[in-house]
Design a protein around this motif. Structure first.
Motif, PDB file in Angstrom:
ATOM      1  N   UNK A 152       0.843  -1.072   0.062  1.00  0.00           N
ATOM      2  CA  UNK A 152      -0.061  -0.026  -0.236  1.00  0.00           C
ATOM      3  C   UNK A 152       0.919   1.232  -0.004  1.00  0.00           C
ATOM      4  N   UNK A 153       0.347   2.230  -0.554  1.00  0.00           N
ATOM      5  CA  UNK A 153       1.107   3.660  -0.768  1.00  0.00           C
ATOM      6  C   UNK A 153       0.393   4.606   0.141  1.00  0.00           C
ATOM      7  N   UNK A 154       1.310   5.768   0.218  1.00  0.00           N
ATOM      8  CA  UNK A 154       0.736   6.985   0.940  1.00  0.00           C
ATOM      9  C   UNK A 154       1.682   7.975   0.527  1.00  0.00           C
ATOM     10  N   UNK A 155       0.985   9.191   0.037  1.00  0.00           N
ATOM     11  CA  UNK A 155       1.698  10.406  -0.197  1.00  0.00           C
ATOM     12  C   UNK A 155       1.262  11.204   0.451  1.00  0.00           C
ATOM     13  N   UNK A 156       2.102  12.330   1.318  1.00  0.00           N
ATOM     14  CA  UNK A 156       1.749  13.344   1.875  1.00  0.00           C
ATOM     15  C   UNK A 156       2.868  13.749   2.950  1.00  0.00           C
ATOM     16  N   UNK A 175      -0.766  19.678   4.824  1.00  0.00           N
ATOM     17  CA  UNK A 175      -1.176  20.705   5.515  1.00  0.00           C
ATOM     18  C   UNK A 175      -0.938  22.262   4.780  1.00  0.00           C
ATOM     19  N   UNK A 176      -1.633  23.362   4.748  1.00  0.00           N
ATOM     20  CA  UNK A 176      -1.437  24.374   3.988  1.00  0.00           C
ATOM     21  C   UNK A 176      -0.103  25.024   3.942  1.00  0.00           C
ATOM     22  N   UNK A 177       0.581  24.701   5.075  1.00  0.00           N
ATOM     23  CA  UNK A 177       2.048  25.182   5.035  1.00  0.00           C
ATOM     24  C   UNK A 177       3.072  24.536   3.956  1.00  0.00           C
ATOM     25  N   UNK A 178       2.384  23.268   3.489  1.00  0.00           N
ATOM     26  CA  UNK A 178       2.966  22.636   2.216  1.00  0.00           C
ATOM     27  C   UNK A 178       2.468  22.691   0.994  1.00  0.00           C
TER      28      UNK A 178
END
Length: 247
Positions: free
Chosen positions: A78-82, A191-194
Protein backbone atom coordinates in the motif's frame (compact mmCIF):
# COMPACT_ATOMS: atom_id res chain seq x y z
CA UNK A 1 5.63 -27.06 -14.43
CA UNK A 2 6.92 -24.86 -11.65
CA UNK A 3 4.64 -23.06 -9.21
CA UNK A 4 4.76 -19.34 -8.45
CA UNK A 5 2.75 -17.67 -5.69
CA UNK A 6 2.21 -13.93 -6.16
CA UNK A 7 0.71 -11.62 -3.56
CA UNK A 8 -1.42 -8.58 -4.41
CA UNK A 9 -2.87 -9.79 -7.71
CA UNK A 10 -6.16 -7.90 -7.74
CA UNK A 11 -4.66 -5.21 -10.00
CA UNK A 12 -1.47 -3.56 -11.20
CA UNK A 13 1.92 -5.25 -11.08
CA UNK A 14 0.72 -8.41 -9.38
CA UNK A 15 -2.07 -9.01 -11.87
CA UNK A 16 0.22 -8.45 -14.86
CA UNK A 17 2.92 -10.68 -13.37
CA UNK A 18 0.37 -13.46 -12.93
CA UNK A 19 -0.65 -13.08 -16.58
CA UNK A 20 2.98 -13.11 -17.68
CA UNK A 21 3.86 -16.37 -15.94
CA UNK A 22 0.55 -18.02 -16.82
CA UNK A 23 1.20 -17.33 -20.51
CA UNK A 24 4.58 -19.04 -20.15
CA UNK A 25 3.23 -22.34 -18.84
CA UNK A 26 3.79 -21.85 -15.13
CA UNK A 27 1.40 -22.95 -12.39
CA UNK A 28 0.26 -19.62 -10.97
CA UNK A 29 -1.26 -19.03 -7.56
CA UNK A 30 -2.62 -15.48 -7.65
CA UNK A 31 -3.56 -14.22 -4.21
CA UNK A 32 -5.78 -11.30 -3.23
CA UNK A 33 -7.40 -10.04 -0.07
CA UNK A 34 -10.76 -10.35 -1.80
CA UNK A 35 -10.50 -12.94 -4.59
CA UNK A 36 -11.96 -12.06 -8.00
CA UNK A 37 -12.34 -15.13 -10.12
CA UNK A 38 -12.75 -12.97 -13.24
CA UNK A 39 -9.43 -11.16 -12.72
CA UNK A 40 -7.52 -13.65 -14.88
CA UNK A 41 -8.40 -15.96 -17.75
CA UNK A 42 -9.60 -19.42 -16.75
CA UNK A 43 -6.84 -22.01 -16.81
CA UNK A 44 -6.07 -25.38 -15.24
CA UNK A 45 -2.71 -23.87 -14.29
CA UNK A 46 -4.29 -21.03 -12.29
CA UNK A 47 -5.56 -20.85 -8.75
CA UNK A 48 -6.90 -17.68 -7.14
CA UNK A 49 -6.68 -17.73 -3.35
CA UNK A 50 -7.57 -15.32 -0.56
CA UNK A 51 -4.58 -13.91 1.29
CA UNK A 52 -4.04 -11.09 3.75
CA UNK A 53 -0.31 -10.71 4.32
CA UNK A 54 -0.94 -9.04 7.68
CA UNK A 55 -2.79 -12.11 9.01
CA UNK A 56 -0.68 -15.11 10.05
CA UNK A 57 -3.65 -17.48 9.79
CA UNK A 58 -4.40 -16.30 6.27
CA UNK A 59 -0.76 -16.78 5.29
CA UNK A 60 -0.68 -20.32 6.70
CA UNK A 61 -3.90 -21.24 4.88
CA UNK A 62 -2.61 -19.95 1.54
CA UNK A 63 0.74 -21.73 1.88
CA UNK A 64 -0.97 -25.01 2.79
CA UNK A 65 -3.46 -24.71 -0.07
CA UNK A 66 -0.68 -24.02 -2.57
CA UNK A 67 1.61 -26.92 -1.72
CA UNK A 68 5.23 -26.85 -2.95
CA UNK A 69 6.23 -23.31 -4.02
CA UNK A 70 9.12 -22.76 -6.38
CA UNK A 71 8.89 -18.96 -6.46
CA UNK A 72 7.33 -16.46 -4.06
CA UNK A 73 6.74 -12.93 -5.34
CA UNK A 74 6.02 -10.48 -2.54
CA UNK A 75 4.18 -7.79 -4.45
CA UNK A 76 1.31 -6.76 -2.17
CA UNK A 77 1.72 -3.25 -0.83
CA UNK A 78 0.00 0.00 0.00
CA UNK A 79 1.16 3.55 -0.63
CA UNK A 80 0.74 6.90 1.00
CA UNK A 81 1.64 10.35 -0.31
CA UNK A 82 1.74 13.34 1.98
CA UNK A 83 3.75 15.42 4.43
CA UNK A 84 5.22 13.15 7.07
CA UNK A 85 4.19 15.43 9.95
CA UNK A 86 0.54 15.13 8.89
CA UNK A 87 0.55 11.36 8.43
CA UNK A 88 -1.07 9.63 11.43
CA UNK A 89 1.15 7.12 13.18
CA UNK A 90 -1.69 4.60 12.95
CA UNK A 91 -1.49 4.79 9.19
CA UNK A 92 2.30 4.58 9.16
CA UNK A 93 1.99 1.36 11.16
CA UNK A 94 -0.53 0.08 8.60
CA UNK A 95 1.93 0.77 5.78
CA UNK A 96 4.70 -1.09 7.58
CA UNK A 97 2.39 -3.99 8.49
CA UNK A 98 1.75 -4.61 4.79
CA UNK A 99 4.87 -3.42 3.00
CA UNK A 100 7.48 -4.61 5.48
CA UNK A 101 6.20 -7.07 8.06
CA UNK A 102 3.85 -8.70 5.54
CA UNK A 103 6.77 -9.41 3.22
CA UNK A 104 8.80 -10.80 6.10
CA UNK A 105 5.94 -13.01 7.30
CA UNK A 106 5.35 -14.45 3.82
CA UNK A 107 9.07 -15.06 3.38
CA UNK A 108 9.42 -16.76 6.74
CA UNK A 109 6.48 -19.02 5.88
CA UNK A 110 8.02 -20.38 2.66
CA UNK A 111 11.68 -20.68 3.68
CA UNK A 112 11.38 -24.07 5.43
CA UNK A 113 10.07 -25.92 2.36
CA UNK A 114 12.59 -24.21 0.08
CA UNK A 115 15.46 -24.93 2.47
CA UNK A 116 14.50 -28.60 2.75
CA UNK A 117 14.32 -28.96 -1.04
CA UNK A 118 17.47 -26.84 -1.43
CA UNK A 119 15.71 -24.94 -4.17
CA UNK A 120 13.60 -21.83 -4.45
CA UNK A 121 13.38 -18.14 -5.22
CA UNK A 122 11.97 -15.17 -3.31
CA UNK A 123 11.38 -11.95 -5.26
CA UNK A 124 10.52 -8.84 -3.28
CA UNK A 125 8.97 -5.93 -5.14
CA UNK A 126 10.05 -2.58 -3.69
CA UNK A 127 10.21 0.80 -5.45
CA UNK A 128 12.51 3.17 -7.32
CA UNK A 129 11.95 5.46 -4.32
CA UNK A 130 14.65 3.35 -2.66
CA UNK A 131 17.06 4.44 -5.40
CA UNK A 132 16.25 8.14 -5.11
CA UNK A 133 13.95 9.00 -2.20
CA UNK A 134 11.25 11.44 -3.22
CA UNK A 135 9.50 14.07 -1.09
CA UNK A 136 6.03 13.47 0.35
CA UNK A 137 6.64 9.71 0.59
CA UNK A 138 8.82 9.32 3.68
CA UNK A 139 6.83 6.55 5.38
CA UNK A 140 6.34 4.61 2.15
CA UNK A 141 10.01 4.90 1.22
CA UNK A 142 11.09 3.75 4.67
CA UNK A 143 8.84 0.69 4.46
CA UNK A 144 10.36 -0.28 1.10
CA UNK A 145 13.92 0.62 2.07
CA UNK A 146 13.65 -1.81 4.97
CA UNK A 147 12.88 -4.59 2.49
CA UNK A 148 15.93 -3.65 0.42
CA UNK A 149 18.21 -4.27 3.39
CA UNK A 150 16.25 -7.33 4.44
CA UNK A 151 16.52 -8.92 0.99
CA UNK A 152 20.22 -8.23 0.66
CA UNK A 153 20.91 -9.90 3.99
CA UNK A 154 18.52 -12.75 3.23
CA UNK A 155 20.26 -13.48 -0.07
CA UNK A 156 23.49 -14.17 1.83
CA UNK A 157 21.69 -16.18 4.51
CA UNK A 158 19.88 -18.51 2.12
CA UNK A 159 22.51 -19.08 -0.58
CA UNK A 160 23.94 -21.95 1.49
CA UNK A 161 20.66 -23.80 0.82
CA UNK A 162 20.52 -22.89 -2.89
CA UNK A 163 17.60 -20.53 -2.21
CA UNK A 164 17.89 -17.14 -3.87
CA UNK A 165 16.44 -13.74 -3.00
CA UNK A 166 16.06 -10.87 -5.48
CA UNK A 167 14.69 -7.33 -5.62
CA UNK A 168 12.51 -5.80 -8.33
CA UNK A 169 12.41 -1.99 -8.15
CA UNK A 170 9.55 -0.50 -10.19
CA UNK A 171 9.42 3.13 -11.19
CA UNK A 172 6.31 5.30 -11.13
CA UNK A 173 3.22 3.96 -12.86
CA UNK A 174 0.30 6.40 -13.20
CA UNK A 175 -2.08 3.44 -13.51
CA UNK A 176 -1.14 2.12 -10.09
CA UNK A 177 -3.56 3.16 -7.37
CA UNK A 178 -0.65 4.31 -5.23
CA UNK A 179 -2.51 6.41 -2.67
CA UNK A 180 -6.09 5.39 -3.43
CA UNK A 181 -5.84 1.98 -1.76
CA UNK A 182 -5.78 3.39 1.74
CA UNK A 183 -8.31 4.89 4.10
CA UNK A 184 -6.47 8.22 4.29
CA UNK A 185 -7.09 10.87 1.61
CA UNK A 186 -4.06 12.53 0.09
CA UNK A 187 -5.51 15.99 0.61
CA UNK A 188 -5.73 15.31 4.35
CA UNK A 189 -1.98 14.81 4.45
CA UNK A 190 -0.96 18.13 2.87
CA UNK A 191 -1.19 20.91 5.47
CA UNK A 192 -1.51 24.44 4.14
CA UNK A 193 2.11 25.15 5.07
CA UNK A 194 3.17 22.55 2.48
CA UNK A 195 0.80 23.60 -0.29
CA UNK A 196 3.28 25.63 -2.36
CA UNK A 197 5.94 22.95 -1.96
CA UNK A 198 3.60 20.10 -2.87
CA UNK A 199 1.96 21.65 -5.94
CA UNK A 200 4.84 21.15 -8.43
CA UNK A 201 5.44 17.64 -7.09
CA UNK A 202 1.87 16.60 -7.78
CA UNK A 203 2.10 18.25 -11.20
CA UNK A 204 5.15 16.11 -11.92
CA UNK A 205 3.19 13.03 -10.83
CA UNK A 206 0.46 13.98 -13.28
CA UNK A 207 2.87 14.58 -16.17
CA UNK A 208 5.94 12.40 -15.55
CA UNK A 209 8.87 12.53 -17.97
CA UNK A 210 9.16 8.74 -17.89
CA UNK A 211 6.98 6.03 -16.42
CA UNK A 212 6.87 2.33 -15.71
CA UNK A 213 4.42 0.01 -17.42
CA UNK A 214 2.94 -2.95 -15.60
CA UNK A 215 4.49 -5.18 -18.26
CA UNK A 216 7.91 -3.75 -17.37
CA UNK A 217 7.52 -5.07 -13.85
CA UNK A 218 6.27 -8.48 -14.99
CA UNK A 219 9.30 -8.80 -17.28
CA UNK A 220 11.67 -7.73 -14.50
CA UNK A 221 10.20 -10.37 -12.20
CA UNK A 222 10.60 -12.96 -14.96
CA UNK A 223 14.25 -11.93 -15.45
CA UNK A 224 14.92 -12.03 -11.72
CA UNK A 225 13.41 -15.50 -11.40
CA UNK A 226 15.60 -16.84 -14.20
CA UNK A 227 18.80 -15.11 -13.14
CA UNK A 228 21.44 -17.58 -11.96
CA UNK A 229 24.06 -15.00 -10.95
CA UNK A 230 24.50 -13.17 -7.69
CA UNK A 231 22.71 -10.12 -9.04
CA UNK A 232 20.34 -8.67 -6.43
CA UNK A 233 18.54 -5.67 -7.99
CA UNK A 234 16.32 -5.52 -11.07
CA UNK A 235 14.99 -2.00 -11.78
CA UNK A 236 11.79 -1.99 -13.83
CA UNK A 237 10.72 0.80 -16.16
CA UNK A 238 12.53 3.61 -17.95
CA UNK A 239 12.44 5.95 -14.97
CA UNK A 240 13.70 3.30 -12.54
CA UNK A 241 16.52 2.35 -14.91
CA UNK A 242 17.59 5.99 -15.17
CA UNK A 243 17.69 6.32 -11.38
CA UNK A 244 19.51 2.99 -11.03
CA UNK A 245 22.30 4.00 -13.40
CA UNK A 246 22.56 7.46 -11.86
CA UNK A 247 22.92 6.10 -8.33
Amino acid sequence: MKTILITGCSSGYGLETARHFLARQWNVVATMRTPRQDALPRSDALRILPLDVTDEGSIADAIEATGPIDVLVNNAGIGVVGAFEATPMAHIRKVFETNTLGVMAMTQAVIPQMRERRSGMIVNVTSSATLAPMPLAAAYTASKQAIEGFTGSLAHELQHFNVRAKLVEPGYAPTTRFAQNTSVRVEDLIPQAYADFAAPIFQAFAQPAATTKETDVAEAVWNAVHDTTGRLRFPAGADALALFHAA
